[in-house]
Design an enzyme around this catalytic site. Sequence first.
Site, PDB file in Angstrom:
ATOM      1  N   ASP A   1       0.856  -1.184   0.000  1.00 37.35           N
ATOM      2  CA  ASP A   1       0.000   0.000   0.000  1.00 37.35           C
ATOM      3  C   ASP A   1       0.893   1.235   0.000  1.00 37.35           C
ATOM      4  OD1 ASP A   1      -2.080  -1.740   0.138  1.00 37.35           O
ATOM      5  OD2 ASP A   1      -2.763  -1.171   2.142  1.00 37.35           O
TER       6      ASP A   1
ATOM      7  N   ASP B   1     -15.178  -2.859  -1.375  1.00 32.99           N
ATOM      8  CA  ASP B   1     -14.821  -2.612   0.013  1.00 32.99           C
ATOM      9  C   ASP B   1     -16.108  -2.344   0.774  1.00 32.99           C
ATOM     10  OD1 ASP B   1     -12.220  -2.705  -0.984  1.00 32.99           O
ATOM     11  OD2 ASP B   1     -12.155  -0.535  -1.283  1.00 32.99           O
TER      12      ASP B   1
END
Length: 246
Positions: A8, A129
């Site tokens: 990330d 998500d």
Amino acid sequence: MILYPAIDLKGGACVRLAQGDMARATVYNPDPGAQAAAFKAQGFEWLHVVDLDGAFAGKAANAGAVEAILQATDVPVQLGGGIRDMGAIEGWLAKGLARVILGTAALRNPDLVIAGCKAFPGQIAVGIDARDGFVAVEGWAETSQITAVDLARRFEDAGVAAIIFTDIARDGLLTGVNVAATAALADAVRIPVIASGGLAGLGDIEALLNVTGTPIAGAISGRALYDGRLDAAAALALIRSRARAA
């Protein structure tokens, strides 16, 4: 099942967030290319990369770091975060990405997913998500009124390569993957589902491998790998042994 180590990106560095909160970021490696090479050396066959700044900005914000990852290893890379139009899809695939992940765009502009799948078969994934079962977008800053299952079903016949399903409440907290919700989504659609969010150790890998319905296609691990709670060699060996036994 494929195990994807997560890289990330925030401010050009490899970080992990807690529940998607940019203010709760831990930097694990300032050199994304070196981290990618290290994951390859551990035996991983794919990389999962997210441009966190890009997810909030709606456009690439860590392009240099992504390019460094692509240059550092020949392992296939999937990228999400801020990819919102066909130009961005084309640009990233031309740079050597194996797959792009459309998240916010999948909710706001489903036609882009359909067009992308037609133009680039097998190279478009959808990131779903969820917070309490409902889809969150714009870097998880907004929660919609659409359930994860309903969004996934919209792309049933589009040719989506995979769905990356993240339970936001668990992401980055090492509290365990939401196996039940992941399995329910996998059973609800024909698209392969990759589990993300909360993976804490080898027990989660085993639980995902033991799902009795539709097999889980993959799992993403971030903090557990960086902190050493998940032993890469043991996890990959377990997955390989199950594949041989199947």
